[in-house]
Motif scaffolding. Structure first.
Motif, PDB file in Angstrom:
ATOM      1  N   TYR A 115       0.810  -1.213   0.000  1.00  0.00           N
ATOM      2  CA  TYR A 115       0.000   0.000   0.000  1.00  0.00           C
ATOM      3  C   TYR A 115       0.844   1.265   0.000  1.00  0.00           C
ATOM      4  O   TYR A 115       0.450   2.265  -0.609  1.00  0.00           O
ATOM      5  CB  TYR A 115      -0.983  -0.024   1.164  1.00  0.00           C
ATOM      6  N   ALA A 116       1.991   1.241   0.630  1.00  0.00           N
ATOM      7  CA  ALA A 116       2.857   2.425   0.631  1.00  0.00           C
ATOM      8  C   ALA A 116       3.310   2.751  -0.790  1.00  0.00           C
ATOM      9  O   ALA A 116       3.288   3.917  -1.211  1.00  0.00           O
ATOM     10  CB  ALA A 116       4.054   2.208   1.544  1.00  0.00           C
ATOM     11  N   ARG A 117       3.717   1.724  -1.527  1.00  0.00           N
ATOM     12  CA  ARG A 117       4.144   1.939  -2.920  1.00  0.00           C
ATOM     13  C   ARG A 117       2.971   2.360  -3.790  1.00  0.00           C
ATOM     14  O   ARG A 117       3.119   3.207  -4.679  1.00  0.00           O
ATOM     15  CB  ARG A 117       4.799   0.671  -3.473  1.00  0.00           C
ATOM     16  N   ALA A 118       1.796   1.804  -3.532  1.00  0.00           N
ATOM     17  CA  ALA A 118       0.609   2.177  -4.304  1.00  0.00           C
ATOM     18  C   ALA A 118       0.282   3.650  -4.078  1.00  0.00           C
ATOM     19  O   ALA A 118       0.044   4.401  -5.034  1.00  0.00           O
ATOM     20  CB  ALA A 118      -0.578   1.297  -3.918  1.00  0.00           C
ATOM     21  N   ILE A 119       0.290   4.064  -2.822  1.00  0.00           N
ATOM     22  CA  ILE A 119      -0.001   5.468  -2.508  1.00  0.00           C
ATOM     23  C   ILE A 119       1.026   6.377  -3.163  1.00  0.00           C
ATOM     24  O   ILE A 119       0.685   7.421  -3.727  1.00  0.00           O
ATOM     25  CB  ILE A 119      -0.043   5.678  -0.976  1.00  0.00           C
ATOM     26  N   GLU A 120       2.287   5.973  -3.109  1.00  0.00           N
ATOM     27  CA  GLU A 120       3.354   6.768  -3.727  1.00  0.00           C
ATOM     28  C   GLU A 120       3.114   6.940  -5.230  1.00  0.00           C
ATOM     29  O   GLU A 120       3.232   8.046  -5.766  1.00  0.00           O
ATOM     30  CB  GLU A 120       4.695   6.093  -3.472  1.00  0.00           C
ATOM     31  N   ALA A 121       2.774   5.847  -5.903  1.00  0.00           N
ATOM     32  CA  ALA A 121       2.549   5.909  -7.354  1.00  0.00           C
ATOM     33  C   ALA A 121       1.325   6.764  -7.678  1.00  0.00           C
ATOM     34  O   ALA A 121       1.371   7.619  -8.570  1.00  0.00           O
ATOM     35  CB  ALA A 121       2.388   4.498  -7.920  1.00  0.00           C
ATOM     36  N   PHE A 122       0.236   6.546  -6.965  1.00  0.00           N
ATOM     37  CA  PHE A 122      -0.988   7.308  -7.221  1.00  0.00           C
ATOM     38  C   PHE A 122      -0.797   8.782  -6.879  1.00  0.00           C
ATOM     39  O   PHE A 122      -1.272   9.666  -7.591  1.00  0.00           O
ATOM     40  CB  PHE A 122      -2.174   6.729  -6.454  1.00  0.00           C
ATOM     41  N   ALA A 123      -0.089   9.063  -5.788  1.00  0.00           N
ATOM     42  CA  ALA A 123       0.148  10.452  -5.383  1.00  0.00           C
ATOM     43  C   ALA A 123       1.004  11.182  -6.412  1.00  0.00           C
ATOM     44  O   ALA A 123       0.779  12.367  -6.675  1.00  0.00           O
ATOM     45  CB  ALA A 123       0.799  10.496  -4.004  1.00  0.00           C
ATOM     46  N   ALA A 124       1.977  10.485  -6.978  1.00  0.00           N
ATOM     47  CA  ALA A 124       2.834  11.111  -8.000  1.00  0.00           C
ATOM     48  C   ALA A 124       2.007  11.527  -9.207  1.00  0.00           C
ATOM     49  O   ALA A 124       2.211  12.607  -9.771  1.00  0.00           O
ATOM     50  CB  ALA A 124       3.936  10.142  -8.421  1.00  0.00           C
TER      51      ALA A 124
END
Length: 134
Positions: A115-124
């Motif tokens: 989820y941390a990587r998912a949030i990072e990708a979506f936030a970018a």
């Protein structure tokens, strides 16, 4: 799972008709016909046929950004998360700034429960000031 299916549908609609990315222009003989066939297969709900076409396009020209991106999205549709992740990595290697590829990367991360990587990708992607036209 409903959110995932909705996200995939929206992503496919958003990406329909895209050629190469801005950073990796697509020459005329690089598998574009196979990508077009794959998109037609998706419209006909033949995901396996689409995957075969996108793989053919990527094999014809390993720098075909759209082939790798569409392959990753089709693989996600079948739940082939590991294979989709490899295709997303190929797409990102060709165009690390692609919003479309980063969305796919976020989807892969989400499905892998990273989820941390998912949030990072979506936030970018959400922070982008200029996204590609649909």
């Amino acid at each position: 799972m409903k959110i995932t299916a909705t996200f995939l549908v929206i992503t496919f609609i958003f990406l329909a008709g895209c050629g190469g990315s801005e950073k990796t222009p697509t020459p005329a003989d690089d598998g574009s016909a196979a990508v077009a066939k794959g998109m037609a297969e998706l419209q006909a709900q033949n995901v396996q046929g689409a995957i075969a076409s996108f793989k053919k396009a990527a094999q014809a020209c390993d720098t075909n950004f759209n082939a790798w991106l569409q392959l990753s999205l089709a693989l996600l549709r079948l739940g082939e998360i590991s294979a989709a992740e490899l295709a997303v990595k190929e797409a990102l290697a060709l165009d690390p700034d692609s919003a479309e590829a980063r969305l796919a990367e976020g989807q892969v991360a989400y499905l892998k429960k990273d989820y941390a990587r998912a949030i990072e990708a979506f936030a970018a992607v959400a922070a982008e000031t200029s996204l590609p036209a649909t």
